[in-house]
Design a protein around this motif. Structure first.
Motif, PDB file in Angstrom:
ATOM      1  N   GLN A  94      -1.348   9.515  -5.419  1.00 13.44           N
ATOM      2  CA  GLN A  94      -2.238   9.866  -4.316  1.00 13.44           C
ATOM      3  C   GLN A  94      -3.629  10.004  -4.885  1.00 13.44           C
ATOM      4  O   GLN A  94      -3.841  10.689  -5.891  1.00 13.44           O
ATOM      5  N   VAL A  95      -4.571   9.354  -4.225  1.00 12.97           N
ATOM      6  CA  VAL A  95      -5.967   9.407  -4.644  1.00 12.97           C
ATOM      7  C   VAL A  95      -6.703  10.269  -3.631  1.00 12.97           C
ATOM      8  O   VAL A  95      -6.696   9.982  -2.437  1.00 12.97           O
ATOM      9  N   THR A 102      -1.164   1.812  -8.097  1.00 13.47           N
ATOM     10  CA  THR A 102      -2.136   1.542  -7.035  1.00 13.47           C
ATOM     11  C   THR A 102      -1.673   0.362  -6.193  1.00 13.47           C
ATOM     12  O   THR A 102      -0.900  -0.479  -6.645  1.00 13.47           O
ATOM     13  N   GLU A 103      -2.156   0.310  -4.965  1.00  4.78           N
ATOM     14  CA  GLU A 103      -1.899  -0.844  -4.107  1.00  4.78           C
ATOM     15  C   GLU A 103      -3.015  -1.867  -4.251  1.00  4.78           C
ATOM     16  O   GLU A 103      -2.770  -3.052  -4.217  1.00  4.78           O
ATOM     17  N   GLY A 104      -4.239  -1.375  -4.415  1.00  2.00           N
ATOM     18  CA  GLY A 104      -5.389  -2.265  -4.458  1.00  2.00           C
ATOM     19  C   GLY A 104      -6.050  -2.374  -5.820  1.00  2.00           C
ATOM     20  O   GLY A 104      -7.152  -2.907  -5.934  1.00  2.00           O
ATOM     21  N   ASP A 151      -8.895   1.253  -5.660  1.00  2.00           N
ATOM     22  CA  ASP A 151      -8.265   2.501  -5.236  1.00  2.00           C
ATOM     23  C   ASP A 151      -8.694   3.709  -6.065  1.00  2.00           C
ATOM     24  O   ASP A 151      -8.687   4.826  -5.556  1.00  2.00           O
ATOM     25  N   ILE A 152      -9.020   3.506  -7.320  1.00  2.91           N
ATOM     26  CA  ILE A 152      -9.231   4.660  -8.204  1.00  2.91           C
ATOM     27  C   ILE A 152     -10.658   4.837  -8.706  1.00  2.91           C
ATOM     28  O   ILE A 152     -10.980   5.876  -9.268  1.00  2.91           O
ATOM     29  N   ARG A 171     -11.916   8.409  -9.106  1.00  5.88           N
ATOM     30  CA  ARG A 171     -11.851   9.262  -7.923  1.00  5.88           C
ATOM     31  C   ARG A 171     -10.932  10.425  -8.244  1.00  5.88           C
ATOM     32  O   ARG A 171     -10.079  10.331  -9.123  1.00  5.88           O
TER      33      ARG A 171
END
Length: 142
Positions: free
Chosen positions: A102-103, A49-51, A55-56, A91
């Motif tokens: 990819q989310v 994840t970036e955040g 993000d998830i 998510r």
């Protein structure tokens, strides 16, 4: 190998699986309701994840509302345990390979799972179609 974390009733999950099948990409489906998502898998997802958790985690999920937890202050071990016990808080779909995440389903972003050679061929074909379209427009105008 591509892994896709899904829920049976999720329309975005169905779209993602259809896209992977259409492009003949092998994948392993992990249903978040019927299969256990392990600590190692969760840590792998988080590492991509970036955040981070933002993000998830699905803030619209019933599990999120029921748990009422401050995800900004929760410790990593507690977070992983919480997700293991409540996997529908994630998510979906979550699509990963050994270096990408990819989310959710996005028709443009999912292309990153195509092999580079295949992406190059598709870009060349799209460029050729645009060139032909431009020629047709010029012909009609002139």
């Amino acid at each position: 190998m591509i892994k896709i974390y899904t829920v049976a009733s999720c329309s975005s999950c169905k779209k993602a699986k259809e896209w992977l099948e259409k492009h003949q990409l092998a994948y392993q489906e992990i249903n978040l309701v019927t299969n256990h998502i392990g600590r190692e898998d969760l840590l792998e997802i988080l590492s991509l994840t970036e955040g981070g958790t933002v993000d998830i985690i699905s803030k619209r999920s019933q599990a999120y509302e029921r748990l009422n937890i401050d995800f900004e202050s929760i410790k990593l071990n507690d977070l992983v345990e919480l997700i293991e016990m409540n996997p529908t808080i994630l998510r979906r779909p979550l699509i990963i390979d050994n270096k990408r995440l990819q989310v959710g389903y996005n028709d443009d972003e999912i292309r990153k799972f195509l092999p580079r050679k295949m992406r190059k061929i598709q870009i060349e074909a799209a460029t050729e179609r645009l060139y032909q379209f431009d020629l047709e427009e010029q012909f009609q105008e002139g």
